[in-house]
Design an enzyme around this catalytic site. Sequence first.
Site, mmCIF file in Angstrom:
data_model
loop_
_atom_site.group_PDB
_atom_site.id
_atom_site.type_symbol
_atom_site.label_atom_id
_atom_site.label_comp_id
_atom_site.label_asym_id
_atom_site.label_seq_id
_atom_site.Cartn_x
_atom_site.Cartn_y
_atom_site.Cartn_z
ATOM 1 N N GLU A 176 0.824 -1.217 0.000
ATOM 2 C CA GLU A 176 0.000 0.000 0.000
ATOM 3 C C GLU A 176 0.856 1.265 0.000
ATOM 4 O OE1 GLU A 176 -2.848 -0.567 3.223
ATOM 5 O OE2 GLU A 176 -4.147 -1.678 1.877
ATOM 6 N N GLU A 378 -5.543 -8.195 -1.625
ATOM 7 C CA GLU A 378 -6.263 -8.087 -0.347
ATOM 8 C C GLU A 378 -7.709 -7.734 -0.644
ATOM 9 O OE1 GLU A 378 -4.850 -5.557 2.825
ATOM 10 O OE2 GLU A 378 -2.768 -5.991 2.315
HETATM 11 C C1 BG6 Z 1 -4.713 -3.173 4.505
HETATM 12 C C2 BG6 Z 1 -3.391 -3.581 5.062
HETATM 13 O O1 BG6 Z 1 -4.794 -1.798 4.580
HETATM 14 O O2 BG6 Z 1 -5.870 -3.542 5.157
HETATM 15 C C3 BG6 Z 1 -3.438 -4.735 6.043
HETATM 16 O O3 BG6 Z 1 -2.453 -3.866 4.045
HETATM 17 C C4 BG6 Z 1 -4.671 -4.605 6.895
HETATM 18 O O4 BG6 Z 1 -2.243 -4.737 6.776
HETATM 19 C C5 BG6 Z 1 -5.894 -4.659 6.004
HETATM 20 O O5 BG6 Z 1 -4.750 -5.524 7.935
HETATM 21 C C6 BG6 Z 1 -7.223 -4.648 6.735
HETATM 22 O O6 BG6 Z 1 -7.262 -3.604 7.626
HETATM 23 P P1 BG6 Z 1 -7.633 -3.823 9.141
HETATM 24 O O7 BG6 Z 1 -7.444 -2.515 9.764
HETATM 25 O O8 BG6 Z 1 -9.043 -4.264 9.165
HETATM 26 O O9 BG6 Z 1 -6.695 -4.858 9.662
#
Ligand code: BG6
Length: 480
Positions: A176, A378
């Site tokens: 990111e 993701e």
């Molecule tokens: C992304 C990151 O922004 O979102 C992860 O790369 C992160 O590290 C994921 O865990 C989900 O966000 P969160 O805050 O729900 O864990």
Amino acid sequence: MRTFREDFLWGGATAANQFEGAWNLDGKGDSVSDHFTNGTVDRPKEVTVKLEDDKFYPSREAIDFYHRYKEDIALFAEMGFKCFRFSIAWTRIFPTGMESEPNEAGLKFYENVIDECRKHNIEPLITISHYELPYALVEKYNGWAGRELVDYYFNYCKTIFDRYKGKVKYWLTFNEINSGTMPMGSVLSLGTIKGYSGPINKVPDDPAVRFQALHHQFVASAKAVKYAHDNYPEYKIGDMNIFATMYPYTCNPDDIIEWQKDNRMKNWFCSDVQVRGEYPSYSERYFEENGITIKKEAGDDEILKEGTVDFYTFSYYMSNCVSTDPEVNATSGGNLIGGVKNPYLKASDWGWQIDPKGLRISLNEIYGRYQIPLMVVENGLGAKDVIEEDGSIHDSYRIDYLRQHIAEMKEAVKDGVDLMGYTPWGCIDLVSASTGEMTKRYGFIYVEKYDDGTGSLARRKKDSFDWYKKVISTNGEDLA
Ligand code: BG6
């Protein structure tokens, strides 16, 4: 009609600081994420300069993948994973980031993880830096504000590229990276927080420092890509962005102009540099209007050109809207990355607006702009899970979320997008990045670990486990 490629990389994604634990074992140094306390959706987590005895730091043990990687990778294999995205903790290889010789115990640990994946025919996809900058680099250089980090990062990349040759094909240079275009990037990815203790959303923000730090990451990434291409032609190196789909709130041309400006700097700026190899022309005006002057060294422009990425990857969780109406802005606070709520969408318990069609739109936009292979590395729903008396976990809400997003990916493929794979986030429950909680769960595999640090760490399959197994075995045909 097109459908998912035969070699589509189905899998799951994680990050070292959120699931390994073993934060100070076998020579590991502490990273920024080891200085994060826990928070909640209403109470931001903190970063502390000193590690304080009366505070809870969830990354310390996390879910202890460090000692359980064989069991966990076997579960991924049982689901049929073709690919597993994880990150290497820089501080396991170079504890302060500044050593000239790597820590063999750290290198060996990841070699074991990679070999374990290979044993199960799982392709590793390695994020080189995922929100875990060595804290010593924060103390000495104010993180990526220091030009010195370019060489330290390059040495780290060279070390792991050389060590894992023949075993790894896919690499991502920075998780990111475009978080650095927003204030939250100072603490998460840039480490420009020297001397700061306090809530992570109150870090003093200086866009001039932030964009200079980002420039150093661009140069560092490009140097790493060039080294990999020159020495290991089989390596494929990707960038990684948060793609936060944006819509103008209305068709008022003022909203459209504001949306275009915001969208460019948050969603496109970093990938324009990393895919096209140069700063986009629109950034000049943004820099001028925001008092930003990027200090470049001789050769920087050339290396950016020479070190462009092979594929584009992104995280996708939500979308938001952009409005110029002060009243709308004041009353309709949006998602994690700001913006205004979309009245047509529902949100998760953490306020992230759910927008499967936004994924199709984004895939089309990104592919239309760059025409290189894309990968969704993701995606997922952070939700509270309940263990029933018989031990089962019925996470139909997660299945619904993933089903809808995969269906839209399929539409995008039909639209002509070249999509390489899909690794939903937190395939095994892990610590949340934004709040430090365990309660915000994403996994197909439940981990008995709770917000206060208690729990047996036992693993259990959720309903989504078998569902995802079926999705993979039918190459995305059966989403029922
Ligand atoms: C992304 C990151 O922004 O979102 C992860 O790369 C992160 O590290 C994921 O865990 C989900 O966000 P969160 O805050 O729900 O864990």
